[in-house]
Scaffold this motif. Structure first.
Motif, mmCIF file in Angstrom:
data_model
loop_
_atom_site.group_PDB
_atom_site.id
_atom_site.type_symbol
_atom_site.label_atom_id
_atom_site.label_comp_id
_atom_site.label_asym_id
_atom_site.label_seq_id
_atom_site.Cartn_x
_atom_site.Cartn_y
_atom_site.Cartn_z
ATOM 1 N N ILE A 52 2.588 6.736 -12.951
ATOM 2 C CA ILE A 52 3.322 5.990 -11.932
ATOM 3 C C ILE A 52 2.562 4.734 -11.493
ATOM 4 O O ILE A 52 3.164 3.708 -11.226
ATOM 5 C CB ILE A 52 3.679 6.892 -10.724
ATOM 6 N N ARG A 53 1.234 4.839 -11.398
ATOM 7 C CA ARG A 53 0.396 3.674 -11.117
ATOM 8 C C ARG A 53 -0.767 3.671 -12.102
ATOM 9 O O ARG A 53 -1.092 4.696 -12.687
ATOM 10 C CB ARG A 53 -0.134 3.726 -9.669
ATOM 11 N N TYR A 163 10.049 -1.868 -10.783
ATOM 12 C CA TYR A 163 8.597 -1.607 -10.879
ATOM 13 C C TYR A 163 8.271 -0.272 -11.538
ATOM 14 O O TYR A 163 7.110 0.059 -11.729
ATOM 15 C CB TYR A 163 7.987 -1.606 -9.461
ATOM 16 N N GLN A 201 13.805 13.511 -9.177
ATOM 17 C CA GLN A 201 13.322 12.172 -8.813
ATOM 18 C C GLN A 201 14.246 11.573 -7.773
ATOM 19 O O GLN A 201 13.806 10.884 -6.869
ATOM 20 C CB GLN A 201 13.239 11.261 -10.040
ATOM 21 N N ASN A 202 15.553 11.848 -7.938
ATOM 22 C CA ASN A 202 16.529 11.499 -6.908
ATOM 23 C C ASN A 202 17.384 12.737 -6.731
ATOM 24 O O ASN A 202 18.408 12.883 -7.374
ATOM 25 C CB ASN A 202 17.394 10.322 -7.322
ATOM 26 N N HIS A 237 17.252 9.493 -2.553
ATOM 27 C CA HIS A 237 17.394 8.043 -2.762
ATOM 28 C C HIS A 237 18.405 7.486 -1.757
ATOM 29 O O HIS A 237 19.506 8.022 -1.635
ATOM 30 C CB HIS A 237 17.856 7.760 -4.188
ATOM 31 N N PRO A 262 12.490 7.393 0.734
ATOM 32 C CA PRO A 262 11.673 6.217 0.424
ATOM 33 C C PRO A 262 12.451 4.918 0.596
ATOM 34 O O PRO A 262 13.575 4.792 0.112
ATOM 35 C CB PRO A 262 11.298 6.419 -1.046
ATOM 36 N N GLN A 264 10.668 1.666 0.336
ATOM 37 C CA GLN A 264 9.899 0.732 -0.523
ATOM 38 C C GLN A 264 9.624 -0.614 0.131
ATOM 39 O O GLN A 264 8.525 -1.139 -0.005
ATOM 40 C CB GLN A 264 10.556 0.503 -1.908
ATOM 41 N N ARG A 276 16.694 -2.058 -6.002
ATOM 42 C CA ARG A 276 16.850 -0.765 -5.313
ATOM 43 C C ARG A 276 18.314 -0.440 -4.987
ATOM 44 O O ARG A 276 18.640 0.661 -4.565
ATOM 45 C CB ARG A 276 16.024 -0.764 -4.014
ATOM 46 N N ASP A 302 8.244 6.258 1.504
ATOM 47 C CA ASP A 302 7.274 5.611 0.607
ATOM 48 C C ASP A 302 7.460 4.107 0.722
ATOM 49 O O ASP A 302 8.601 3.633 0.821
ATOM 50 C CB ASP A 302 7.551 5.946 -0.870
ATOM 51 N N ILE A 304 5.967 0.269 -0.982
ATOM 52 C CA ILE A 304 5.130 -0.490 -1.907
ATOM 53 C C ILE A 304 4.814 -1.828 -1.258
ATOM 54 O O ILE A 304 5.733 -2.544 -0.843
ATOM 55 C CB ILE A 304 5.861 -0.735 -3.250
ATOM 56 N N PHE A 333 1.690 2.344 -1.019
ATOM 57 C CA PHE A 333 1.072 2.068 -2.322
ATOM 58 C C PHE A 333 0.974 0.570 -2.535
ATOM 59 O O PHE A 333 1.875 -0.176 -2.160
ATOM 60 C CB PHE A 333 1.912 2.668 -3.455
ATOM 61 N N LYS A 334 -0.097 0.162 -3.208
ATOM 62 C CA LYS A 334 -0.184 -1.226 -3.668
ATOM 63 C C LYS A 334 0.589 -1.331 -4.963
ATOM 64 O O LYS A 334 0.444 -0.463 -5.837
ATOM 65 C CB LYS A 334 -1.649 -1.601 -3.921
ATOM 66 N N TYR A 335 1.403 -2.359 -5.083
ATOM 67 C CA TYR A 335 2.172 -2.541 -6.312
ATOM 68 C C TYR A 335 1.231 -2.535 -7.522
ATOM 69 O O TYR A 335 0.219 -3.226 -7.533
ATOM 70 C CB TYR A 335 2.951 -3.863 -6.264
ATOM 71 N N SER A 336 1.602 -1.745 -8.516
ATOM 72 C CA SER A 336 0.818 -1.640 -9.740
ATOM 73 C C SER A 336 1.720 -1.993 -10.920
ATOM 74 O O SER A 336 2.727 -1.311 -11.148
ATOM 75 C CB SER A 336 0.302 -0.193 -9.851
ATOM 76 N N ARG A 338 3.460 -2.001 -14.313
ATOM 77 C CA ARG A 338 3.567 -0.891 -15.268
ATOM 78 C C ARG A 338 4.218 -1.329 -16.566
ATOM 79 O O ARG A 338 5.122 -2.169 -16.563
ATOM 80 C CB ARG A 338 4.408 0.259 -14.680
#
Ligand code: SAH
Ligand code: SF4
Ligand code: F3S
Length: 439
Positions: A52-53, A163, A201-202, A237, A262, A264, A276, A302, A304, A333-336, A338
């Motif tokens: 995920i990250r 993302y 996940q959703n 979601h 979440p 975001q 989204r 959550d 980002i 979370f910091k955007y990572s 991917r």
């Protein structure tokens, strides 16, 4: 069935991965393997991975590096889960001592893959099933959690947020039939579990493959399984979050008064860039439904920070959203960037230092909100499900229906068993937990 074979498994990532591992363990046991807790004692080392990250992804390669020395003594390695699906056969290049690489959409085929491994094959893959309509349902689930029974109701994801790797690693969205879910819920209750957590996940994008129940109706049905006292569900979601979910929570006390929703970002512009499929107002409307419920519903989220192009003013909108919603918990979370994702080609204009700063600002603000929220429980008596003991503090640990950690002392010299319930009077509050005494 052969005997004497052993395996070690390590799991990274989300709740769904943790529960997949319970099913993988059950499947391996069915194949004659016994689980061991020490890499050195295992014939087969299995890593169930997360991508995920970036940091999560690196973990598996570090672990493989730590233990490759065992290959010479005949041990075999399997990499499964999201990094396995994402990297595929490249894993054999990076780590030639790995014999099996499989994504979660292929776990149905594990018995066959294990048989090939035992026959001495060295490059076995399960990577081609992401378009499947089938879910991984097995009666051989080896439940590792003594007090919470997990049930996957929907696999994969079709949302393709800009993302996120999940649609690529877990494949197409597919739901189980409600009959099968309810049967599993009854089996779990028969095993003595009183808490069920529905997973996806959703989870609320659930579409009964037998066409009978909506997600809210399924929630209500699981909440009415005899013996079940607590039903949780994660992750919801916002796009598919309907009012009947709130109505179900209001109608059935067994449905926990907690929703993880979440968001975001608090900026509609950023949400659009993230794909989204909702705006800030759409999200806040769902929050308003929960706030006007009869029961007080705890809300967590959550976020980002530092998505490509997020301006200081847009970040400020997210901080403002925290003030407005008054969450009980935020995972920030910091955007990572991917692999495979659309956001990868967007210019990642925000420096690592700036991302860290924004995350700190966010979490500091949230800590103050939680201090106030948690303090409101002072003097209340809550029902707590026991999870374990903290021997150094002499406290029993557990959770409230709202999923808040509650640490408490009891007059009894015998520690209550995990999975049992206690009534606890809250005598002290912290930003992340409550403390009290059993009454
Ligand atoms: N399906 C859930 C989230 C699953 S991933 C949902 O849509 O809300 C869990 C969390 O990881 C996400 O909510 C998001 O906040 C975070 N996340 C996902 N991809 C990320 C990335 N590339 N960088 C940073 N955080 C990410
Ligand atoms: Fe990822 Fe978006 Fe799917 Fe959640 S909804 S798993 S963030 S793509
Ligand atoms: Fe990680 Fe895969 Fe879960 S990427 S968060 S293990 S769905």
């Amino acid at each position: 069935m052969a005997t004497g074979k052993t395996f070690y498994i390590e799991t990274f990532g989300c709740q769904m991965n943790a529960h997949d591992s319970e099913k993988v363990i059950g499947t391996l046991e069915q194949q004659g393997y016994a689980q061991v807790q020490d890499e050195a004692e295992a014939d087969l080392l299995v890593y169930n991975t997360c991508s995920i990250r970036d940091k999560a992804e690196q973990k598996v390669f570090h672990r493989l590096n730590d233990y490759k020395k065992f290959y010479k003594s005949g041990k075999r390695f399997a990499v499964i889960g999201c990094v396995a699906q994402q990297e595929g056969e490249r894993i054999f290049e990076k780590a030639p001592y790995v014999s099996l690489v499989a994504g979660s959409a292929s776990y149905r085929k594990l018995p066959e893959m294990i048989a090939r491994l035992e026959a001495g094959e060295s490059r076995i893959t399960g990577l081609d099933d992401r378009q499947t309509d089938e879910t991984f349902e097995t009666e051989f689930t080896s439940r590792q959690n003594p007090y919470r029974g997990y049930i996957t109701i929907i696999e994969g994801c079709d949302k393709f947020c800009a993302y996120c790797v999940v649609p690529y690693t877990r494949g197409k969205e597919r739901s189980r039939g409600s009959d099968s879910v309810l049967e599993e819920a009854k089996r779990i209750a028969d095993l003595g579990y009183t808490e069920i957590q529905l997973l996806g996940q959703n989870v609320n994008s659930y579409k009964d493959s037998s066409g009978k129940l909506s997600f809210a109706e399924l929630l209500a049905a699981v909440g009415q399984v005899p013996g079940i006292r607590r039903v949780r569900f994660t992750t919801s979601h916002p796009r598919d979050f309907t009012k009947d979910i709130v109505e179900a929570i209001d109608a059935y006390d067994t449905l926990c008064d907690h929703v993880h929703l979440p968001v975001q970002s608090g900026s509609s512009r950023v949400l659009r860039a993230m794909a989204r499929e909702y705006t800030r107002d759409w999200y806040l409307e769902r929050i308003a439904w929960m706030k006007s419920a009869r029961r007080k519903i705890s809300i967590t989220t959550d976020i980002i920070v530092g998505f490509p192009g997020e301006t200081p003013a847009e970040f400020e909108e997210t901080v403002e959203l925290l003030n407005e919603v008054q969450y009980d918990g935020v995972f920030g979370f910091k955007y990572s960037p991917r692999p495979n994702t659309p956001a990868l080609v967007m210019i990642d204009s925000i420096s690592e230092a700036e991302k860290s700063l924004r995350l700190q600002v966010l979490l500091d603000r949230q800590r103050e909100i939680q201090r106030v929220n948690y303090d409101k429980h002072l003097g209340e008596t809550l029902e707590v499900m026991v999870e374990g003991m903290n021997p150094t503090r002499g406290q029993v640990t557990g959770r409230s229906s709202q999923n808040k950690p509650v640490n408490f002392t009891t007059a009894s010299p015998i520690a209550p068993a995990p999975g049992s319930y206690a009534r606890v009077k809250v005598t002290k509050t912290f930003p992340n937990s409550l403390a009290g005494e059993a009454v």
